[in-house]
Design an enzyme around this catalytic site. Structure first.
Site, PDB file in Angstrom:
ATOM      1  CG  ASP A  87     -38.681 -10.691  -8.077  1.00  0.00           C
ATOM      2  OD1 ASP A  87     -39.590  -9.888  -7.750  1.00  0.00           O
ATOM      3  OD2 ASP A  87     -37.972 -10.670  -8.902  1.00  0.00           O
ATOM      4  CD  GLU A 151     -38.837  -4.523 -10.108  1.00  0.00           C
ATOM      5  OE1 GLU A 151     -38.563  -3.640 -10.739  1.00  0.00           O
ATOM      6  OE2 GLU A 151     -38.099  -5.261  -9.323  1.00  0.00           O
TER       7      GLU A 151
HETATM    8  N1  BES Z   1     -37.546  -1.070  -6.236  1.00  0.00           N
HETATM    9  C1  BES Z   1     -36.653  -0.915  -7.068  1.00  0.00           C
HETATM   10  C2  BES Z   1     -36.676   0.290  -8.110  1.00  0.00           C
HETATM   11  C3  BES Z   1     -36.388   1.420  -7.364  1.00  0.00           C
HETATM   12  C4  BES Z   1     -35.689   1.627  -6.270  1.00  0.00           C
HETATM   13  C5  BES Z   1     -36.918   2.484  -7.825  1.00  0.00           C
HETATM   14  C6  BES Z   1     -35.269   2.774  -5.383  1.00  0.00           C
HETATM   15  C7  BES Z   1     -36.833   3.873  -6.938  1.00  0.00           C
HETATM   16  C8  BES Z   1     -36.132   3.949  -6.021  1.00  0.00           C
HETATM   17  C9  BES Z   1     -36.761  -2.244  -7.957  1.00  0.00           C
HETATM   18  O1  BES Z   1     -37.058  -3.310  -7.641  1.00  0.00           O
HETATM   19  C10 BES Z   1     -35.719  -2.385  -8.916  1.00  0.00           C
HETATM   20  O2  BES Z   1     -34.600  -2.591  -8.357  1.00  0.00           O
HETATM   21  N2  BES Z   1     -35.660  -2.260 -10.580  1.00  0.00           N
HETATM   22  C11 BES Z   1     -34.590  -2.291 -11.061  1.00  0.00           C
HETATM   23  C12 BES Z   1     -35.111  -2.683 -12.419  1.00  0.00           C
HETATM   24  C13 BES Z   1     -35.432  -4.304 -12.804  1.00  0.00           C
HETATM   25  C14 BES Z   1     -35.676  -4.229 -14.433  1.00  0.00           C
HETATM   26  C15 BES Z   1     -34.063  -5.164 -12.636  1.00  0.00           C
HETATM   27  C16 BES Z   1     -33.648  -1.326 -11.308  1.00  0.00           C
HETATM   28  O3  BES Z   1     -34.060  -0.146 -11.226  1.00  0.00           O
HETATM   29  O4  BES Z   1     -32.618  -1.459 -11.472  1.00  0.00           O
HETATM   30 MN    MN Z   2     -38.365  -3.155  -5.903  1.00  0.00          MN
HETATM   31 MN    MN Z   3     -35.172  -4.141  -6.918  1.00  0.00          MN
END
Ligand code: BES
Ligand code: MN
Ligand code: MN
Length: 454
Positions: A87, A151
């Site tokens: 996603d 995610e």
């Molecule tokens: N891949 C990201 C997280 C990420 C990005 C970790 C760059 C380390 C470096 C993930 O898809 C993401 O965006 N996670 C969200 C959390 C989610 C609960 C919406 C975030 O970190 O905001």
């Molecule tokens: Mn991600």
């Molecule tokens: Mn992300």
């Protein structure tokens, strides 16, 4: 033929197959895209079967489905469980994209599309790496894949899936490519992720919108009150003032702090890239500490009243904000959410009512650097990048990683190949062709090192 030669012989097709996946607008937050999101799950399943998985299925959840696939070589060999997500974030604001978010193009050596880096590009590296290993008869262990579709909206159904499928997901290690590196010249491996507590607040003043001349000055304006409440959430040192916020934070040892700050970081380039003349943050900490190991509170959105064209004289009935807090070990997202709620409710003066809702949460994690899996990843990167990777602490969150440990008892390696400058969640998201191909080249080395050392 080895895996690298197989990659070289197939690199155009590997790119074309990623571009096909990027054309599917699998925006998990947008229910108008539910069918596309489902179609994307099917595409991932087909790609995994084509790459050499002997079994693949679409597992329904209350929300978007999870794609599970495997190729079991020998039960005596170790099993690597690869996790990723198909996603993507909503693409807006659309007018800031140079080319369509779901119309992938290669420009200046980079693939531009929503999801190019986060996380379709990085998921496809694993799919294609599997193909390379299967086709060159060099897959040295068992592989399982769990690619989810929620995610970006908090993985709220995945925890249940883990609990219900412990046997199916039995493995020795979880491998995730959904994080970033410092740069291609300074390869690195993230060894921690922050947790998250995501809140929405609603302030209600009068029971209906009012004429701001007739009533203004006599009735509390919820936007004014909300602005004051929000402004009081940080003190002069930019520390978060939610009562109890820092109570459970474990401070880094001086040696850990030094190691963290030894990573290359160019503050001038950082500011220039963002077009800001100064940085901002908690006093007494460096930028790397502020984003890696300190908890934060950020406003993600604020709205209310009239925001259309021209002017409208109105004293609005309601005002809203979305507020998220990034958490570090050993903070607990539910506890922080409760503390925030209590604190915010207390801040409200007479004349307004406040409603606080927790949207989603996730726990912070630290991944070990002394385990076999980290060593296997570090050696793999050293082989393909010619440099030992630097361990770093990432600022982002992948809430499910904490549950891999809690529910499945599994450690995770965060072998990500993105760059902070890839514009994830932002217009013109991109992923370097070099990153994509380096990833496909590196992953088989991880498998080889990990299986050899098991
Ligand atoms: N891949 C990201 C997280 C990420 C990005 C970790 C760059 C380390 C470096 C993930 O898809 C993401 O965006 N996670 C969200 C959390 C989610 C609960 C919406 C975030 O970190 O905001
Ligand atoms: Mn991600
Ligand atoms: Mn992300």
């Amino acid at each position: 033929m080895n895996t690298t030669q197989y990659l070289e012989a197939n690199n155009q097709r590997f790119l074309d197959e990623l571009l096909d996946l990027l054309r599917i607008p699998s925006v998990s937050a947008d229910s108008a895209r539910n069918e596309d999101t489902f179609r994307c799950a099917e595409a991932v399943k087909s790609a995994l079967l084509a790459a050499g998985c002997t079994h693949a299925e679409i597992c329904k959840t209350k929300g978007h489905p999870i794609v599970y696939a495997e190729r079991m070589v020998d039960p005596k060999l170790p099993t690597v469980l690869t996790y990723g997500h198909y996603d993507v974030q909503p693409p807006d604001p659309l007018d800031l994209w140079t080319s369509g978010p779901f119309d992938p193009v290669v420009r200046d050596g980079k693939i531009y599309a929503r999801g190019a880096c986060d996380d379709k590009g990085q998921v496809m590296m694993h799919v294609k790496a599997l193909e390379c290993m299967v086709q060159t008869q060099s897959l040295p262990c068992n592989v399982k894949f769990m690619i989810e579709g929620e995610e970006e909206v908090g993985s709220s159904n995945l925890g249940k899936f883990l609990k219900a499928n412990k046997d199916k997901l039995k493995a020795d290690i979880v491998l995730v490519s959904d994080t970033s590196m410092i740069s291609m010249e300074h390869p690195s491996i993230e060894t921690g992720l922050r947790g998250l507590a995501y809140m929405e607040v609603e302030l209600t003043g009068p029971n209906r919108d009012l004429h701001s001349g007739v009533y203004g000055g006599a009735v509390a304006n919820p936007i004014t009150i909300l602005a004051k409440m929000i402004a009081s959430l940080h003190d002069k040192q930019n520390r978060v003032k939610v009562r109890g916020f820092y109570r459970d934070v474990v401070d880094l040892s001086p040696a850990e702090r030094k190691a963290l700050n030894d990573a290359p970081f160019d503050e001038a380039a950082y500011k220039k890239d963002l077009d800001v003349d100064a940085l901002w943050g908690e006093e007494g900490y460096t930028t790397l500490e502020r984003t890696g190991v300190r908890p934060t509170l950020e406003l993600n959105g604020i709205w209310g009243g009239y925001t259309g064209e021209g002017a409208k004289t109105v004293l609005p009935s309601k005002a809203y904000a979305k507020i998220s807090m990034r958490l570090v070990p050993n903070q607990d997202s539910r506890k922080i959410a409760r503390q925030f709620t209590k604190h915010f409710e207390r801040l409200a003066p007479p004349g307004v009512r406040v409603k606080v809702t927790e949207l989603h949460g996730g726990e912070p994690v630290v991944t070990p650097t002394d385990g076999k899996a980290y060593q296997a990843a570090a050696k793999a990167i050293e082989t393909t990048f010619g440099k030992k990777p630097i361990p770093t602490r990432g600022g982002g969150s992948i809430p499910i990683v904490a549950l891999f440990e809690k529910v499945l008892g599994l450690k995770t390696v965060l072998m990500g190949f993105g760059l902070d400058s890839d514009n994830i969640h932002s217009p013109n998201e991109h992923y370097g062709l070099l990153n994509y191909y380096k990833g496909i080249e590196t992953i088989p080395h991880f498998y080889k090192n990990y299986a050899a050392n098991h």
